[in-house]
Design a protein around this motif. Structure first.
Motif, mmCIF file in Angstrom:
data_model
loop_
_atom_site.group_PDB
_atom_site.id
_atom_site.type_symbol
_atom_site.label_atom_id
_atom_site.label_comp_id
_atom_site.label_asym_id
_atom_site.label_seq_id
_atom_site.Cartn_x
_atom_site.Cartn_y
_atom_site.Cartn_z
ATOM 1 N N TRP A 35 -4.060 -12.691 27.596
ATOM 2 C CA TRP A 35 -3.712 -14.095 27.734
ATOM 3 C C TRP A 35 -4.956 -14.962 27.995
ATOM 4 O O TRP A 35 -5.136 -16.024 27.404
ATOM 5 C CB TRP A 35 -2.695 -14.258 28.893
ATOM 6 C CG TRP A 35 -2.314 -15.701 29.088
ATOM 7 C CD1 TRP A 35 -1.558 -16.473 28.277
ATOM 8 C CD2 TRP A 35 -2.741 -16.555 30.139
ATOM 9 N NE1 TRP A 35 -1.455 -17.754 28.754
ATOM 10 C CE2 TRP A 35 -2.189 -17.828 29.924
ATOM 11 C CE3 TRP A 35 -3.582 -16.372 31.254
ATOM 12 C CZ2 TRP A 35 -2.414 -18.914 30.787
ATOM 13 C CZ3 TRP A 35 -3.776 -17.463 32.111
ATOM 14 C CH2 TRP A 35 -3.198 -18.714 31.862
ATOM 15 N N SER A 147 2.818 -16.905 32.750
ATOM 16 C CA SER A 147 4.270 -17.186 32.669
ATOM 17 C C SER A 147 4.549 -18.672 32.826
ATOM 18 O O SER A 147 5.380 -19.243 32.119
ATOM 19 C CB SER A 147 5.037 -16.441 33.756
ATOM 20 O OG SER A 147 4.880 -15.087 33.591
ATOM 21 N N GLU A 150 3.693 -20.329 29.628
ATOM 22 C CA GLU A 150 4.749 -20.118 28.631
ATOM 23 C C GLU A 150 5.986 -20.962 28.939
ATOM 24 O O GLU A 150 6.599 -21.562 28.062
ATOM 25 C CB GLU A 150 5.145 -18.630 28.586
ATOM 26 C CG GLU A 150 4.112 -17.783 27.873
ATOM 27 C CD GLU A 150 4.301 -16.279 28.149
ATOM 28 O OE1 GLU A 150 3.537 -15.494 27.609
ATOM 29 O OE2 GLU A 150 5.236 -15.932 28.922
#
Ligand SMILES: Nc1ncnc2c1ncn2[C@@H]1O[C@H](COP(=O)(O)OP(=O)(O)OP(=O)(O)O)[C@@H](O)[C@H]1O
Length: 952
Positions: A35, A147, A150
């Protein structure tokens, strides 16, 4: 051996666990690196970096600051950079001063804190301070940022974001984020941490924990292998509650391992797992008994002895929960018991109420019944003709019904469908109404008391009236070919009378098809003994064969004549009183509109006769209802036959039958109107034909006195004759008709002289019973004496044969008189009565019968108001006493005269010698007797001087 196995198992477990954990950590680092690569550019490290490699790349905080600024622009305003491109930063590159590192890392951690994302401690990035779990915290932090990124991309920053954590790691730094989770979850995480903190512990508890962790790890690894992308996504998104997942894992571990994985002897571990299965998630499904069992498990005992185990705390909590559950269970049980007892009470109350309602309903029915009985009593006292109505079932399905309502109180509502207005609706009120569903038995129940009163000496008449096909024959006789339950009133009544009779006596009954004591007679009548209702049924069927039945458009088996079944009951009550009851059961032929019945020829004539006689019945009823002085009984034989029942002191019941069909509504209304009129007829109170024993004794005294008087008188006459000097045989007496004979002739409205017609002697009937006399009034009746000494009686075109049978043993004065006698007279085809000749034997019997009847009727004819009441009985008694007194006076008088005559010179010639035919003295005696009611001798004379031995 066991210990060894345990050790091996434990070692193996930690190996597996370690490798699983390592794999997990690698995988997570890879995720984080990937990421970061995508956000801030290639980091220049391998896909699977080691912990050190990973930490070293992040240590200056530059990558982290850039990453967070990408995710949340402006999160860190000032990033300290060392002008070295990220790609070129290596372990070997010159490090920045420590304060710069600290500045970036601190800013990053503050920004993470602001975003409420899990962070780590700055020291976690120190080169030489790597310790278990510290790298994992950094990785978690990066993955949380990922997270968040996202989530932001997906929802545009809207909605709450819940960061995911590594299931393997406890985060001190993010403890605040776990505040919302259940405390037991935290406890379990603590347990995990404790297990990690003492991986090589030798204590038993540590061993057990280790085993538990191993199993969990294995399970989790398996689960992970089977996890699809969706599950992981939802797990990451926080849709899956990790604690529930953990609970499920433990539960399935238990299921599987309890049977398979644990070798015998490893009870400690099993118990421990059982213990862990009592975690709150499983308390929902685990029985309470299991919970209480586990309290004493070896593991817990060990833990308790140790004193500082996490299990102990867990156990305390579980105990509390168990206690709470027990309390809850006790409360629930109490509530349940209370509810149960409440339900029991309610049911009992309900039962009581139902019982009360049932008894109230019974009471209501009883009161209703009593009301009806009282009402009937009032009706009886007033002497009203009772009227019951019966509605037959409809035969045409689907057509509208003219009978709208049948009330229990005797009301009936008829609707004329052709008149939908108020006029089309009529209400009638009767003593009782039977609907289409009423059974024969129900109908008979209401008739039975009336029938039984025949046994008390009442005359009862039940007649069925109604249009053709309305069910008259059904009610009176039952349907042809019907079963026992279909039997009609005729049969049920006879059955009932026989039953009463059997309970009184064992004697044989006699049945005969004639009118008996005071009625009409029929052709070819025979007398047969019967002993049971079936005998009667047989004979009644025989009688039915004589009844004309034919098919009309209205009824397949239409009766073309009236039918009368008469039962005479003679009896004696306990005090010796005599009873005479009479039951007429009349099934009238139906009124019919000839256009509807479509009859022709003979059937048409019959219909006209039927309608005429019914119209005469209507006239009689109208005259009675209007209390006219003249009642036209004699307009038809039907009304003549019913005269006693309609005008006497009988109890009369009329059954009005109606058809429910719409097209019969006119006839129905007409029948009901007629029935209503009949119900207004007052006959006066019914009277029983009863003579008390006192009257019987008085009668006997009268008889004795009469005999004594007759003896005295004959002695007087003899003495007188003997005293008469003019003739030794005495003066011949004039042959005169005895006064009694004349009197009887007047009563009978007939001439007693024998008329010579060729060989035959014709005479008017001697003292015939009432009914016969009435008949003779309708058509002049003559008795003819044949060569064979048979008396014949003729009425207009028909011949009458008198069947008056007297069995000496049945004489009322005979000591062998049966206690109870039932005589059944079946009269059929009243409109066409054929009256045949009598035989000589019958003639004799007839004379005897007449004599007997007259004897018993003397007091009744003189006292026409004989009733069972005390006053009337006394009245009758006083009349008889009066007669006794007068007889006594006569006896005394004749004795005095005798005394006076005896003082005169007595005649030597006997009195009989004075009269050439020797009957003048008896004639005189007869005259005297007739004055006092003695008429045996006079009858002898009226029948041709033949001596009839009274014989009784
Ligand atoms: N209550 C009832 N239940 C069942 N069937 C009945 C009932 N009343 C009458 N029926 C049937 O109706 C038909 C006509 O009845 P029934 O012959 O008794 O009429 P009725 O009034 O005597 O006729 P009629 O005056 O022409 O002789 C018969 O088939 C009979 O079985």
């Amino acid at each position: 051996m066991m210990a060894e196995m345990e050790n091996r198992s434990t070692t193996g477990f930690y190996d597996v666990l370690a490798s699983r954990k390592a794999e997990e950590a690698v995988w997570r680092r890879y995720q984080a690196t990937e990421w970061l690569d995508s956000v801030v550019g290639p980091l220049g490290i391998s896909n699977k970096p080691s912990e050190k490699e990973f930490i070293s790349r992040l240590r200056n905080g530059l990558i982290l600051c850039n990453a967070i600024n990408k995710v949340h622009p402006g999160a860190i305003t000032k990033v300290v950079e060392n002008n070295v491109p990220i790609q070129s930063i290596t372990r070997e590159s010159q490090p920045l001063p420590a304060y710069q590192y600290f500045e970036n890392v601190r800013n990053f951690l503050v920004a993470m804190e602001e975003l409420k994302l899990p962070a780590f401690e700055a020291s976690d990035l120190e080169r030489d301070a790597l310790e278990a779990g510290s790298v994992a915290k950094v990785v978690d932090c990066v993955l949380a940022l990922k997270s968040y990124h996202e989530h932001k991309n997906m929802n545009g920053g809207n909605g709450s974001f819940k960061p995911t954590r590594s299931p393997m790691v406890g985060h001190n730094a993010t403890r605040s984020n776990l505040r919302g989770l259940p405390s037991d979850s935290c406890r379990r995480l603590e347990m995990d941490l404790a297990a990690e903190a003492h991986p090589s512990g030798n204590t038993e508890a540590q061993k057990l924990e280790g085993e538990l962790v191993k199993i969990l790890a294995e399970y989790m690894a398996d689960t992970k292998e089977n996890m699809g992308g969706n599950f992981l996504a939802s797990f990451k998104a926080g849709d899956v509650d990790p604690m529930k997942l953990f609970g499920r894992i433990v539960a399935s571990c238990l299921k599987e391992n309890e049977q398979k994985k644990f070798p015998e002897g490893q009870t400690v571990l099993r118990d421990c797992l059982k213990d862990s299965s009592n975690l709150p998630v499983h308390l929902e499904t685990t029985p309470l008994e299991d919970v209480s069992e586990n309290k004493n498990s070896k593991c817990c005992q060990t833990c308790l002895s140790k004193g500082d185990c996490n299990h102990r705390r867990l156990l305390h909590i579980q105990e509390r929960e168990l206690q709470d559950l027990k309390t809850l269970w006790a409360t629930t049980r109490k509530e349940f018991e209370a509810l149960q007892s409440q339900l029991q009470n309610d049911l009992t109350q309900c039962g009581i109420q139902v019982q009360e309602m049932a008894s109230a309903a019974q009471g209501y029915q009883r009161v209703l019944k009593e009301n009806r009985i009282l009402y009937n009593m009032v009706q009886d006292l007033k002497g009203n003709i009772r009227v019951y109505c019966r509605v037959r079932p409809s035969f045409t399905s689907g057509s509208s019904n003219a009978v709208e309502f049948v009330g229990e109180d005797g009301s009936l509502v008829i609707v004329d469908p052709s008149k939908p207005t108020k006029d089309g609706r009529r209400q009638f009120q009767f003593n009782q109404v039977f609907g289409p569903t009423a059974t024969q038995e129900e109908v008979f129940d209401h008739v039975q008391p009336l029938i039984r009163s025949v046994m008390d000496g009442y005359n009862v008449c039940i007649f069925a009236y109604g249009q053709t096909g309305s069910g008259k024959t059904y009610t009176m006789s039952g349907p042809s070919g019907g079963s026992a339950k279909d039997l009609g009133i005729n049969y049920l009544a006879l059955n009932d009378l026989f039953q009463i009779f059997y309970s009184l006596t064992e004697h044989t009954l006699e049945i005969r098809s004639c009118a008996g004591d005071d009625g009409l007679t029929l052709p070819d009548a025979i007398m047969l003994p019967v002993t049971s209702p079936s005998d009667v049924l047989r004979l009644m069927k025989l009688g039915d064969l004589n009844r004309v039945v034919s098919s009309t458009a209205m009824n397949n088996r239409s009766s073309r004549s009236h039918s009368v079944l008469t039962v005479h009951v003679h009896g004696e009550d306990e005090s010796g009183g005599k009873l005479r009851g009479c039951l007429h059961l009349v099934d009238l032929a139906g009124s019919e509109r000839v256009d509807k019945s479509e009859v022709t020829g003979d059937r048409l004539k019959e219909a006209q006769y039927i309608n005429k006689s019914l119209s005469c019945l209507g006239d009689v009823v109208t005259a009675l209802a209007q209390k006219n002085t003249h009642i036209p009984y004699r307009n038809s034989k039907l009304t003549l036959l019913l005269q006693d029942s309609l005008g006497g002191h009988a109890k009369t019941l009329m059954f009005a039958h109606v058809s429910p069909e719409e097209d019969s509504v006119l006839e129905t209304v007409s029948t009901l109107k007629f029935a209503q009129r009949v119900s207004t007829v007052e006959l006066g109170a019914a009277k029983a034909n009863k003579e008390s024993s006192e009257i019987m004794q008085l009668k006997e005294q009268v008889e004795n006195l009469k005999r004594a008087l007759a003896n005295k008188q004959s002695q007087d006459q003899q003495l007188n004759r003997m005293k008469d000097p003019r003739s030794p045989l005495g003066k011949p007496m004039t042959d005169r008709t005895p006064p009694r004979t004349r009197r009887l002739s007047i009563e009978n409205g007939s001439n007693t002289k024998l008329m010579k017609t060729g060989k035959h002697e014709v005479s008017k009937t001697p003292a015939l019973p009432t009914r016969s006399r009435r008949l003779s009034l309708e058509a002049p009746t003559y008795y003819k004496r044949d060569n064979d000494d048979t008396i014949r009686t003729t009425t207009s075109s028909s011949t009458v044969k008198i069947y008056q049978h007297r069995n000496p043993s049945r004489s009322p004065t005979s000591s062998s008189f049966q206690r109870q006698t039932v005589k059944i007279d079946s009269r059929t085809q009243v409109p066409h009565i054929q009256l045949p000749l009598a035989t000589a034997e019958h003639q004799v019997l007839a004379r005897n019968e007449v004599q007997i009847v007259m004897q018993s009727e003397v007091p009744i004819s003189t006292k026409t108001t004989t009733t069972t009441t005390a006053s009337s009985v006394n009245g009758k008694g006083s009349q008889i006493r009066k007669s006794l007194r007068s007889i006594g006076k006569l006896i005394n008088g004749s004795e005095k005269r005798n005394c006076r005559n005896q003082q005169k010179e007595p005649s030597p010639i006997p009195e009989e010698m004075k009269s050439p035919i020797g009957i003048s003295s008896s004639s005189r005696a007869a005259r005297r007797q007739s004055l006092t009611g003695v008429y045996k001798s006079s009858r002898r004379t009226s029948l041709g001087g033949k001596s009839v031995d009274s014989g009784e």
